[in-house]
Design a protein around this motif. Structure first.
Motif, mmCIF file in Angstrom:
data_model
loop_
_atom_site.group_PDB
_atom_site.id
_atom_site.type_symbol
_atom_site.label_atom_id
_atom_site.label_comp_id
_atom_site.label_asym_id
_atom_site.label_seq_id
_atom_site.Cartn_x
_atom_site.Cartn_y
_atom_site.Cartn_z
ATOM 1 N N ILE A 103 3.111 19.633 52.673
ATOM 2 C CA ILE A 103 2.667 19.697 53.954
ATOM 3 C C ILE A 103 2.469 18.560 54.974
ATOM 4 O O ILE A 103 2.618 18.358 55.807
ATOM 5 N N LEU A 104 1.579 17.550 54.024
ATOM 6 C CA LEU A 104 1.284 16.676 54.165
ATOM 7 C C LEU A 104 2.589 15.349 55.027
ATOM 8 O O LEU A 104 2.707 15.189 55.976
ATOM 9 N N ALA A 105 3.846 15.303 54.108
ATOM 10 C CA ALA A 105 4.927 14.874 54.008
ATOM 11 C C ALA A 105 5.955 15.928 55.614
ATOM 12 O O ALA A 105 6.276 14.796 56.658
ATOM 13 N N GLY B 268 5.136 14.356 68.347
ATOM 14 C CA GLY B 268 3.459 14.345 69.307
ATOM 15 C C GLY B 268 2.504 15.452 68.308
ATOM 16 O O GLY B 268 2.971 16.930 68.534
ATOM 17 N N VAL B 269 1.831 14.626 68.449
ATOM 18 C CA VAL B 269 0.914 15.548 67.696
ATOM 19 C C VAL B 269 0.334 17.081 68.534
ATOM 20 O O VAL B 269 0.077 18.431 67.633
ATOM 21 N N ALA B 270 -0.078 17.123 69.878
ATOM 22 C CA ALA B 270 -0.075 18.156 70.371
ATOM 23 C C ALA B 270 0.594 19.414 70.604
ATOM 24 O O ALA B 270 0.519 20.477 70.862
ATOM 25 N N ALA B 271 1.956 18.948 70.533
ATOM 26 C CA ALA B 271 3.391 19.913 70.385
ATOM 27 C C ALA B 271 3.748 20.608 69.680
ATOM 28 O O ALA B 271 4.704 21.659 69.356
ATOM 29 N N VAL B 272 2.788 20.512 68.449
ATOM 30 C CA VAL B 272 3.148 21.410 66.806
ATOM 31 C C VAL B 272 2.532 21.656 66.651
ATOM 32 O O VAL B 272 1.001 20.968 66.335
ATOM 33 N N SER B 273 2.565 23.072 66.288
ATOM 34 C CA SER B 273 1.170 23.939 65.456
ATOM 35 C C SER B 273 1.210 24.066 64.088
ATOM 36 O O SER B 273 2.628 24.294 63.224
ATOM 37 N N ASN B 274 -0.035 24.208 63.530
ATOM 38 C CA ASN B 274 0.109 24.608 62.202
ATOM 39 C C ASN B 274 0.859 25.773 61.487
ATOM 40 O O ASN B 274 1.869 25.503 60.868
ATOM 41 N N ARG B 275 1.449 26.317 62.429
ATOM 42 C CA ARG B 275 2.637 27.827 61.787
ATOM 43 C C ARG B 275 3.484 26.948 62.050
ATOM 44 O O ARG B 275 4.762 27.628 60.933
ATOM 45 N N GLN B 276 3.743 25.817 63.021
ATOM 46 C CA GLN B 276 5.397 25.370 62.072
ATOM 47 C C GLN B 276 5.896 24.858 61.547
ATOM 48 O O GLN B 276 6.580 24.044 61.092
ATOM 49 N N ILE B 277 4.623 23.940 61.013
ATOM 50 C CA ILE B 277 4.310 23.216 60.531
ATOM 51 C C ILE B 277 4.526 23.759 59.022
ATOM 52 O O ILE B 277 5.311 23.409 57.764
ATOM 53 N N GLU C 189 5.777 26.827 58.610
ATOM 54 C CA GLU C 189 7.604 26.917 58.913
ATOM 55 C C GLU C 189 8.128 26.225 57.897
ATOM 56 O O GLU C 189 8.980 26.247 56.999
ATOM 57 N N ALA C 190 7.673 25.109 58.504
ATOM 58 C CA ALA C 190 8.438 24.130 57.985
ATOM 59 C C ALA C 190 8.393 23.722 56.609
ATOM 60 O O ALA C 190 9.769 23.023 56.099
ATOM 61 N N ALA C 191 8.007 23.189 56.210
ATOM 62 C CA ALA C 191 7.329 23.420 54.867
ATOM 63 C C ALA C 191 7.564 24.347 54.019
ATOM 64 O O ALA C 191 7.529 24.307 52.509
ATOM 65 N N GLY C 192 8.447 25.503 54.188
ATOM 66 C CA GLY C 192 8.637 26.792 53.417
ATOM 67 C C GLY C 192 7.842 28.119 52.785
ATOM 68 O O GLY C 192 8.060 28.448 52.221
ATOM 69 N N GLN C 193 6.439 27.051 53.573
ATOM 70 C CA GLN C 193 5.410 28.486 53.208
ATOM 71 C C GLN C 193 5.279 29.720 54.179
ATOM 72 O O GLN C 193 5.077 29.797 55.735
ATOM 73 N N ALA C 194 4.982 30.811 52.910
ATOM 74 C CA ALA C 194 5.465 32.152 53.608
ATOM 75 C C ALA C 194 4.378 32.716 54.740
ATOM 76 O O ALA C 194 3.705 33.348 55.361
ATOM 77 N N ASN C 195 3.228 31.999 54.013
ATOM 78 C CA ASN C 195 1.835 32.319 54.471
ATOM 79 C C ASN C 195 1.652 31.233 55.592
ATOM 80 O O ASN C 195 1.229 30.291 55.694
ATOM 81 N N ASN C 196 1.295 31.443 56.816
ATOM 82 C CA ASN C 196 0.992 30.900 58.459
ATOM 83 C C ASN C 196 -0.047 29.861 58.448
ATOM 84 O O ASN C 196 -0.039 29.265 58.884
ATOM 85 N N PHE C 197 -0.710 30.461 57.259
ATOM 86 C CA PHE C 197 -1.852 30.089 57.319
ATOM 87 C C PHE C 197 -2.263 29.259 56.169
ATOM 88 O O PHE C 197 -3.622 28.715 56.063
ATOM 89 N N HIS D 232 -5.364 24.669 53.620
ATOM 90 C CA HIS D 232 -5.461 23.368 52.362
ATOM 91 C C HIS D 232 -6.005 22.149 53.725
ATOM 92 O O HIS D 232 -6.825 21.462 52.987
ATOM 93 N N PHE D 233 -6.014 22.324 54.564
ATOM 94 C CA PHE D 233 -6.820 20.661 55.408
ATOM 95 C C PHE D 233 -7.705 21.792 56.539
ATOM 96 O O PHE D 233 -8.440 20.945 56.899
ATOM 97 N N GLY D 234 -7.742 22.146 56.587
ATOM 98 C CA GLY D 234 -8.769 22.694 58.180
ATOM 99 C C GLY D 234 -8.561 22.849 58.998
ATOM 100 O O GLY D 234 -7.003 23.531 59.662
ATOM 101 N N THR D 235 -9.186 21.382 59.663
ATOM 102 C CA THR D 235 -8.474 21.891 61.111
ATOM 103 C C THR D 235 -7.570 20.728 61.204
ATOM 104 O O THR D 235 -7.204 20.189 60.421
ATOM 105 N N LYS D 236 -6.878 20.558 62.740
ATOM 106 C CA LYS D 236 -5.741 19.617 63.132
ATOM 107 C C LYS D 236 -6.477 18.390 62.879
ATOM 108 O O LYS D 236 -5.109 17.070 62.429
ATOM 109 N N ALA D 237 -7.554 18.228 63.363
ATOM 110 C CA ALA D 237 -8.500 16.872 62.781
ATOM 111 C C ALA D 237 -7.825 16.508 61.411
ATOM 112 O O ALA D 237 -8.163 15.586 61.338
ATOM 113 N N ASP D 238 -8.424 17.227 60.951
ATOM 114 C CA ASP D 238 -8.837 17.169 59.662
ATOM 115 C C ASP D 238 -6.949 17.052 58.906
ATOM 116 O O ASP D 238 -7.202 15.642 58.009
ATOM 117 N N LEU D 239 -6.210 17.769 59.265
ATOM 118 C CA LEU D 239 -4.901 17.238 58.531
ATOM 119 C C LEU D 239 -4.061 16.034 59.186
ATOM 120 O O LEU D 239 -3.779 15.502 58.264
#
Length: 216
Positions: free
Chosen positions: A18-20, A30-39, A41-49, A54-61
């Motif tokens: 997920i971090l990579a 850009g950070v603002a343009a990317v949602s946690n859901r997009q990350i 999905e791109a990381a192949g996680q079935a759970n959109n949350f 794993h990390f909390g808020t976007k700032a935590d990520l």
């Protein structure tokens, strides 16, 4: 016990992937343009949350990505500080700002996304202070700043602050542009990361030693 270790190992692998993935997407869009859901999905996680779990808020990520690279940078800078000891050569101390990131980026190979991620994060109005504060707080960076302060030309406080900001911008964005060019296969002003380091050092020494003009 074995099952617990297996779950922990799987959890660590998931976090790392997920971090990579987040680092790459933030660098590209850009950070603002990317949602946690997009990350997720791109990381192949079935759970959109998954990102929030794993990390909390976007700032935590974002901080987790910064901290993922921090040990390598800290190790390089600490070794440089030990080598230069009480050097009175300003170039030695400026090199402690420049060489750790350029050597780290070289070690990542191409493509890499860290330089562009940092460029995006430090221009985000919400995350800028968080990322800069985290970076400056490291023990080796504090020691580097102290060494630079001893040797810098006498400048008014506002000029010193201005040039500190210029220095950060120069290092961050020159590295980000070189990383982008390497990824895209376009020409770069310098052939290697080592040569890019030399160019940055020359420019920063000129910046700090330049005269200043008082203004009303």
């Amino acid at each position: 016990m074995a099952g617990t270790r297996t779950r922990q190992a799987h959890g660590n692998e998931t976090r790392e992937f997920i971090l990579a993935t987040a680092e790459r997407l933030f660098a590209e869009h850009g950070v603002a343009a990317v949602s946690n859901r997009q990350i997720s999905e791109a990381a192949g996680q079935a759970n959109n949350f998954a990102v929030g779990y794993h990390f909390g808020t976007k700032a935590d990520l974002v901080l987790a990505i910064v901290r993922r690279h921090a040990p390598a940078l800290e190790q390089r800078r600490a070794a440089m500080l030990a080598a230069i000891a009480d050097s009175t050569d300003l170039r030695d101390w400026v090199a402690c700002l420049v060489r750790p990131p350029t050597e780290h980026l070289e070690s990542l190979g191409s493509p890499s996304w860290y330089a562009r991620f940092i460029a995006q994060a430090t221009t985000d109005p919400v995350l800028r202070k968080v990322v800069i504060d985290e970076t400056v707080a490291s023990p080796s960076m504090q020691a580097t700043i102290a060494g630079l302060t001893r040797l810098m030309p006498i400048l008014p406080a506002e000029v010193r602050e201005e040039r500190s900001d210029m220095s950060r911008q120069l290092i961050v964005h020159v590295c980000a542009e070189r990383e982008r060019a390497l990824h895209e296969g376009t020409p770069t002003p310098r052939a290697t990361w080592k040569a890019a380091e030399v160019g940055l050092l020359d420019a920063l020494l000129g910046l700090w030693q330049a005269p200043f003009t008082a203004t009303d």
